[in-house]
Structure formats: C-alpha cells, structure tokens
Design an enzyme around this catalytic site. Structure first.
Site, PDB file in Angstrom:
ATOM      1  N   TYR A 209      -3.725   3.395   8.077  1.00 37.01           N
ATOM      2  CA  TYR A 209      -5.045   2.765   8.173  1.00 37.01           C
ATOM      3  C   TYR A 209      -5.848   3.437   9.283  1.00 37.01           C
ATOM      4  O   TYR A 209      -5.699   4.632   9.519  1.00 37.01           O
ATOM      5  CB  TYR A 209      -4.941   1.252   8.430  1.00 37.01           C
TER       6      TYR A 209
ATOM      7  N   TYR B 299      -3.433  -2.029 -10.190  1.00 33.33           N
ATOM      8  CA  TYR B 299      -3.361  -1.969  -8.732  1.00 33.33           C
ATOM      9  C   TYR B 299      -2.523  -3.136  -8.173  1.00 33.33           C
ATOM     10  O   TYR B 299      -1.643  -2.923  -7.331  1.00 33.33           O
ATOM     11  CB  TYR B 299      -4.793  -1.986  -8.156  1.00 33.33           C
TER      12      TYR B 299
ATOM     13  N   SER C  37       0.796  -1.237   0.000  1.00 30.53           N
ATOM     14  CA  SER C  37       0.000   0.000   0.000  1.00 30.53           C
ATOM     15  C   SER C  37       0.821   1.276   0.000  1.00 30.53           C
ATOM     16  O   SER C  37       0.264   2.361  -0.212  1.00 30.53           O
ATOM     17  CB  SER C  37      -0.915   0.024   1.216  1.00 30.53           C
TER      18      SER C  37
ATOM     19  N   VAL D 173       0.982  -3.969   3.888  1.00 29.47           N
ATOM     20  CA  VAL D 173       0.773  -5.253   4.583  1.00 29.47           C
ATOM     21  C   VAL D 173       1.974  -6.196   4.555  1.00 29.47           C
ATOM     22  O   VAL D 173       1.976  -7.186   5.278  1.00 29.47           O
ATOM     23  CB  VAL D 173      -0.442  -6.044   4.051  1.00 29.47           C
TER      24      VAL D 173
ATOM     25  N   LYS E  95       0.449   3.365  -2.944  1.00 29.17           N
ATOM     26  CA  LYS E  95      -0.715   4.249  -3.152  1.00 29.17           C
ATOM     27  C   LYS E  95      -0.311   5.722  -3.083  1.00 29.17           C
ATOM     28  O   LYS E  95      -0.932   6.572  -3.712  1.00 29.17           O
ATOM     29  CB  LYS E  95      -1.795   3.943  -2.102  1.00 29.17           C
TER      30      LYS E  95
HETATM   31  O1  DON Z   1      -5.156  -4.532  -1.487  1.00 28.37           O
HETATM   32  C1  DON Z   1      -4.402  -5.334  -0.967  1.00 28.37           C
HETATM   33  O2  DON Z   1      -4.845  -6.266  -0.392  1.00 28.37           O
HETATM   34  C2  DON Z   1      -2.886  -5.194  -0.971  1.00 28.37           C
HETATM   35  N1  DON Z   1      -2.300  -5.470  -2.163  1.00 28.37           N
HETATM   36  C3  DON Z   1      -2.432  -3.880  -0.445  1.00 28.37           C
HETATM   37  C4  DON Z   1      -2.777  -3.863   0.949  1.00 28.37           C
HETATM   38  C5  DON Z   1      -2.002  -2.991   1.829  1.00 28.37           C
HETATM   39  O3  DON Z   1      -0.789  -2.949   1.876  1.00 28.37           O
HETATM   40  C6  DON Z   1      -2.843  -2.271   2.787  1.00 28.37           C
HETATM   41  N2  DON Z   1      -3.571  -1.191   2.228  1.00 28.37           N
HETATM   42  N3  DON Z   1      -3.773  -0.130   2.717  1.00 28.37           N
END
Ligand code: DON
Length: 331
Positions: free
Chosen positions: A256, A204, A77, A274, A80
């Site tokens: 988050y 994405y 993330s 994550v 992003k």
């Molecule tokens: O969307 C997902 O599940 C992951 N590829 C990215 C998640 C992540 O790092 C947390 N998102 N804010």
C-alpha cells in the site's frame, strides 16, 4: 557478525535458525496489541488479534515454521499479484500494461479520489483496487468461476492442492462492498472495464476470499524467488518475464502507501492483505559471508492486527527484524 548468521565455525542448521525465529515470533506477538483487526468487512472482525505465524521455505530445502502457522486466512489483496500474473499469461504483458500502469500511488488501496483528480488514462497499478478490478474484467471467461479457473489451476500447481473459497468471507465482502462498487462504476463510466460490472466484481470478491496458510504463501514466494520456476520440479509455472514484473510491482506497490518504507527497511518484494497476510520474496543473493537462506526463500506471514496503513503490524516488524539479521535486502 549479525545475530542469527553463521560465523567461521558455526554451521547454519534448521534447528539453530528455528530457535531464533521462535524467539522473534514470541517477542513480536506482544506487539499485536498495538494494531487492530480489519473491521470494514464484518467477518474479518472475528480474527484473533494475537495471532502471529511465519513460514520460511528455502531453496536449499530448509523450512522454518513458527507461531500460528495452522490458522487459515483469506488471501485478500495478495490475490492481486496472482490475477495480474494470470492476466499476463492469458493476454501478454503489453496488453496488460496498456490497461494498468506500474506506478505507486501514495494513496490508500481503495482511494477513489486520485482516479478522478489525476485524470488517469489507466489505473495506477494492478494492486490498488481500481487496477485489480480492471484486471478481473480482462481475465478470460464469461462467469466469475470461468475467470478464476486459471488462477485456481496455477495455485494448484504451486501448492500441490486446490485451495478453497471461504464462502462466508466472500458473502461478507460482497455485502459490504459499497466502495468497490463505487470504484467499479467509475471504471465502467470511464471505459476501463472489459466485462460486465457485476461479473467483474464477483470475480474480485471471490479471488480475495481464497483461503490459504502461511506455508502456501511461502511456497508461492519461493516460486517467485526463482523467477517463476518451481525449484523442486524445475517446471516453469510462471513465465520469467511475468514473474520479474510481478516482483517489481510488489517492491514498488505491494505494501500500500507504506511500500517505500518497506523497500527501505526490509528491502524485498512483498504484498500484504487486510486479513493480515504478507507474502515476501527473497531471491538468491551474493554475499561474501555465509548467510541463512542465501540461495533464496519464500516467506509467508500472518498477523491479523493491522497498522494504520492496513499492513500486519507485528508481521512487518518481524520481517524487518529477520531481513536485518540475515541481510535479506536485495539492495
Ligand atoms: O477490496 C477489499 O476491500 C478487499 N477485499 C481486499 C483488500 C486488501 O486486502 C487490501 N488491498 N490492497
């Protein structure tokens, strides 16, 4: 006088700071056992729960590397922030802000419920999945590779090399993407998407699967600390207005639904992912006493054991400790 800060007759040296950070990393590494590695994307389960590493890159040229700094991981993330920046550079800030808001949600990053419950005119912010997927749909390009090319070019300018896509993570992510597909279909139905759904989702998943190190995150953090300017070359890599907007979003929405606590207890713009990465930005600060990294720094952290909000459990504690000892807070 705080531990790890200078006093009248103590010069702040790299070695001196390095010893402190090594001690803190060893201490917080023990707490990785209290977290859990992400498991909803199968391949992320393979991460080593005990890893903890940090790079701090100062505007004054000072560098601290401690712990597992050589272990590559996927950016997840944290990407992003970059895709939002690229979207702003391609389309302009007002175009982007007409399509994604700048409000924290207080909900999980992949929540679907609040999209419907709150009857949004646009996703809450570009760092929740709904916002990030919307941003991917806005990026220029007909294919996912075309859409991501400017992001890779920006990374190459910031890092001095072109990072690779981890294809195994990309495939694992794509093949376990039911929730993101559900969000995508919701966005499609409500008219938010500006590109084909499959190309948008592929973009994405790919942006989340870019492989980086803590040093890479620290370099990006240092450029953001300088409002988008590379402090070495003096090149403006990100327009100032865009870099400042990205930092505001990192502070309010980057961790988050623990963003409020992070702002209160650490006090610097940051974004987590994550896989256990965190990028933190400490802009130059004005204090009467001499403090480590007073001219600003970028920080990259990696610790794949996560807390219940999905942030690196030891990484957050380590950052909180450093911010307190060195008075990094922007407030
Ligand atoms: O969307 C997902 O599940 C992951 N590829 C990215 C998640 C992540 O790092 C947390 N998102 N804010």
């Amino acid at each position: 006088m705080v531990q790890g800060a200078a006093n009248w007759n103590t010069e702040i040296t790299e070695d001196w700071l390095q010893n402190y950070v090594d001690d803190w990393v060893s201490f917080y590494r023990k707490q990785t056992s209290e977290g859990e590695v992400a498991s909803y994307i199968p391949i992320l389960k393979e991460a080593n729960q005990d890893h903890l590493g940090i790079t701090i890159l100062g505007n004054n040229g000072m560098t601290i590397n401690s712990g597992d700094v050589d272990v590559p991981f996927t950016i997840q993330s944290i990407s992003k922030v970059l895709s939002f920046i690229v979207g702003c550079m391609e389309r302009g800030v007002s175009y982007m802000l007409d399509r994604v808001d700048v409000e924290p949600t207080g909900e999980a990053f992949n929540s679907i419920m609040h999209l419907e419950m709150r009857q949004l005119k646009k996703p809450f912010n570009p760092f929740i999945n709904a916002g990030a997927i919307t941003v991917c749909s806005i990026l220029d390009g007909k294919t996912s590779d075309e859409k991501l090319e400017p992001l890779f070019e920006l990374l190459e300018k910031m890092l001095g090399y072109r990072p690779a896509l981890n294809v195994d993570v990309y495939e694992s992510e794509r093949d376990s993407s039911m929730r993101n597909r559900a969000i995508g279909y919701y966005l499609l139905e409500t008219g938010y998407l500006e590109s084909d759904l499959n190309i948008t989702l592929e973009t994405y998943f790919k942006q989340c699967s870019i492989e980086v190190t803590v040093e890479d995150l620290a370099k990006i953090g240092m450029i953001l600390a300088n409002d988008g300017e590379d402090p070495n070359s003096r090149d403006e890599l990100i327009p100032r207005q865009v870099a400042r907007l990205a930092k505001a979003l990192m502070l309010t929405c980057g961790m988050y639904d623990a963003s409020g606590k992070f702002a209160a207890y650490v006090g610097v713009p940051a974004k987590s992912g994550v896989s256990g990465g965190i990028i933190a930005v400490s802009p130059p600060r004005v204090r009467e006493e001499e403090l480590p990294f007073i001219d600003g720094c970028g920080i990259g952290v990696f610790g794949p054991a996560l807390d219940d909000k999905g942030n690196s459990i030891a990484g957050i504690k380590l950052l909180r400790h450093i911010a307190k000892q060195w008075d990094l807070s922007i407030f």
